[in-house]
Scaffold this motif. Structure first.
Motif, short mmCIF file in Angstrom:
data_model
loop_
_atom_site.label_atom_id
_atom_site.label_comp_id
_atom_site.label_asym_id
_atom_site.label_seq_id
_atom_site.Cartn_x
_atom_site.Cartn_y
_atom_site.Cartn_z
N MET A 1 0.85 -1.21 0.00
CA MET A 1 0.00 0.00 0.00
C MET A 1 0.87 1.24 0.00
SD MET A 1 -1.24 -0.38 3.94
CE MET A 1 -1.80 -2.04 3.71
N GLY A 2 0.53 2.17 -0.88
CA GLY A 2 1.33 3.39 -0.99
C GLY A 2 1.21 4.24 0.27
N VAL A 3 2.34 4.59 0.83
CA VAL A 3 2.30 5.39 2.04
C VAL A 3 1.94 6.83 1.66
CG1 VAL A 3 3.58 6.08 4.08
CG2 VAL A 3 4.13 3.94 2.93
N MET A 4 1.01 7.39 2.42
CA MET A 4 0.59 8.76 2.12
C MET A 4 1.61 9.70 2.72
SD MET A 4 -1.52 10.04 0.29
CE MET A 4 -2.09 8.35 0.12
N VAL A 5 2.13 10.60 1.91
CA VAL A 5 3.15 11.50 2.41
C VAL A 5 2.71 12.95 2.36
CG1 VAL A 5 5.57 10.80 2.58
CG2 VAL A 5 4.31 10.44 0.45
N THR A 6 2.60 13.47 1.16
CA THR A 6 2.36 14.90 1.05
C THR A 6 1.09 15.31 1.77
OG1 THR A 6 0.95 14.97 -0.89
CG2 THR A 6 3.28 14.64 -1.26
N ARG A 7 1.15 16.47 2.35
CA ARG A 7 0.03 16.95 3.15
C ARG A 7 -1.20 17.22 2.29
NH1 ARG A 7 1.33 20.81 8.02
NH2 ARG A 7 2.02 22.27 6.45
N ALA A 8 -0.97 17.70 1.09
CA ALA A 8 -2.11 18.00 0.22
C ALA A 8 -2.90 16.73 -0.07
CB ALA A 8 -1.62 18.63 -1.08
N GLU A 9 -2.19 15.64 -0.37
CA GLU A 9 -2.87 14.38 -0.66
C GLU A 9 -3.66 13.91 0.55
OE1 GLU A 9 0.04 12.19 -3.94
OE2 GLU A 9 0.51 12.12 -1.81
N SER A 10 -3.04 13.99 1.69
CA SER A 10 -3.73 13.57 2.91
C SER A 10 -4.97 14.40 3.15
CB SER A 10 -2.77 13.70 4.09
OG SER A 10 -3.46 13.49 5.30
N ALA A 11 -4.86 15.69 2.97
CA ALA A 11 -6.00 16.57 3.18
C ALA A 11 -7.12 16.23 2.22
CB ALA A 11 -5.57 18.03 3.03
N ALA A 12 -6.79 16.01 0.96
CA ALA A 12 -7.81 15.68 -0.03
C ALA A 12 -8.49 14.36 0.32
CB ALA A 12 -7.17 15.60 -1.42
N LEU A 13 -7.68 13.44 0.83
CA LEU A 13 -8.24 12.13 1.16
C LEU A 13 -9.19 12.23 2.36
CD1 LEU A 13 -7.43 9.85 -0.61
CD2 LEU A 13 -6.00 8.94 1.20
N THR A 14 -8.79 12.97 3.35
CA THR A 14 -9.69 13.10 4.51
C THR A 14 -10.95 13.87 4.15
OG1 THR A 14 -8.51 15.07 5.20
CG2 THR A 14 -7.81 12.98 6.16
N ARG A 15 -10.78 14.88 3.33
CA ARG A 15 -11.96 15.63 2.89
C ARG A 15 -12.92 14.70 2.17
NH1 ARG A 15 -13.71 20.92 1.07
NH2 ARG A 15 -15.10 20.63 -0.71
N ARG A 16 -12.40 13.84 1.34
CA ARG A 16 -13.24 12.87 0.64
C ARG A 16 -13.93 11.93 1.64
NH1 ARG A 16 -16.22 11.35 -2.32
NH2 ARG A 16 -16.38 13.61 -2.50
N ALA A 17 -13.16 11.46 2.62
CA ALA A 17 -13.75 10.57 3.62
C ALA A 17 -14.85 11.27 4.39
CB ALA A 17 -12.66 10.07 4.57
#
Lengths: 217, 217
Positions: A1-17
């Motif tokens: 599983m790809g480790v989430m690194v960049t903050r932007a990606e993480s933010a987009a992912l949580t926003r989606r969740a």
DNA sequence: GTCATTCAGGTGACAACGTCATCTGAAAAC
DNA sequence: GTTTTCAGATGACGTTGTCACCTGAATGAC
């Protein structure tokens, strides 16, 4: 599983969740059931987390509505560009797409046609006095854009049937009628012993009436 | 001033005060603004008092909706029995009466067409384990009766225009259309640059279309 | 007329909710 | 390497619906 690194990606992912959790809770129990605590929990976070992505609960719901409009707009666009369909079939499909949302996701449907500018009493600026990002105005502006896109798509479908001259008037007529049919079916006011008819029958009648006018005029 | 003695009179009076206060708060700020504490305060009582007259907040709102339906039914009845009006004028009057509520009391209007059986999670029987009076079912049953009375009145108006045969189908069509027009005007989805028309224009068009069908058929 | 009963209303309390201020740790910028 | 930014956690507060319990007066039985 790809480790989430960049903050932007993480933010987009949580926003989606957060959006997914809110939409799911909305379908289950309406806006009252959309609890920021439960939304955060389903998104794997704690209660206050959504405030980093949405100004308040209302903005979250507005964002859910925006995605709903986008989805319907895509449906209508697909119908409009389907070469296998006639103009009246496209129109009926668009109307039934709308009513289908009312049947399958009644709470979302009510959210889509919620009164604009109903934002309940905002209690002043907060959250470290800094949250200039994700202001409520942004979400409402996006929602307005989404509904405008739907209106344009729907207008094009109507124009193909009754001509550009009458498209606006009869487009509004068809949309309001479909909205009323969906709303009364949804609220249970249509399934009465008094009106012994169905939503589908009513839609067909309205479309036929408008189509007749479009031909004669 | 007549001193209030009998308990029944007192109860009826306070119930009336509660309903008035709830209706006023509803008009001011929607169902969210209808706080049992504020309702009680405006009725000259404390927070828990309404529970002696209504099962819960939802029952109170349902009772307000019932009175709203009763009022509209009276309006339609007055139109229906007005000898100075033609059949189409009576129909237009009834439709505009409904839309008028949407304009003047939007929150009440939304309450009238609220989804039935949306009673949020009831937390079990309470209030000294005795409150068999003023059960929620009573209020909902009264509300259903009130809407049925409106439906009957409206149906009679439609039947006078298009005949008893088509009355049910076209009655439903007219009512759903008017409801959709009112709803979209109320939510702001009608006053867009896309649809350059008004609610009144749409109502006239719908009535004209139905009247034509009623004549030809 | 006396007394038990009913019942409208008051009061304290509780859980749930939206929202805020504050803190923390890691990513990002320099 | 240091500073800044910012997503998220946490504690707290006010509001609300609702409940159990209490009180005093109107009511009905005798």
């Amino acid at each position: 599983m790809g480790v989430m690194v960049t903050r932007a990606e993480s933010a987009a992912l949580t926003r989606r969740a957060l959006l997914d959790a809110a939409a799911e809770l909305l379908d289950l129990g309406g806006p009252e059931a959309v609890t920021l605590r439960e939304v955060g929990a389903r998104a794997g976070m704690t209660r206050g987390a959504p405030y980093r992505h949405f100004a308040d609960k209302d903005s979250l719901l507005t964002a859910v509505a925006t995605e709903g409009w986008d989805r319907i707009s895509d449906q209508v666009r697909a119908l409009r560009t389907d070469p296998a369909l006639s103009a009246s079939e496209r129109l009926c499909g668009a109307l039934h797409a709308l009513i289908g949302v009312g049947r399958g996701q009644p709470h979302l449907y009510q959210l889509l046609f919620r009164r604009r500018g109903d934002r309940p009493g905002q209690r002043g600026e907060g959250l470290d006095r800094v949250r200039r990002l994700c202001a409520p105005a942004d979400d409402t502006a996006a929602a307005v854009r989404a509904t405008e896109r739907f209106q344009d798509e729907f207008l094009a479908v109507v124009a193909a049937l009754v001509g550009a001259q009458n498209a606006r008037h009869y487009g509004a007529l068809l949309l309001t009628s479909a909205h009323g049919i969906a709303g009364m079916e949804l609220s249970g006011h249509l399934a009465t012993d008094v009106w012994r008819t169905s939503a589908d029958e009513l839609v067909d009648t309205v479309v036929r009436m408008v189509a007749n006018v479009g031909e004669t005029a």
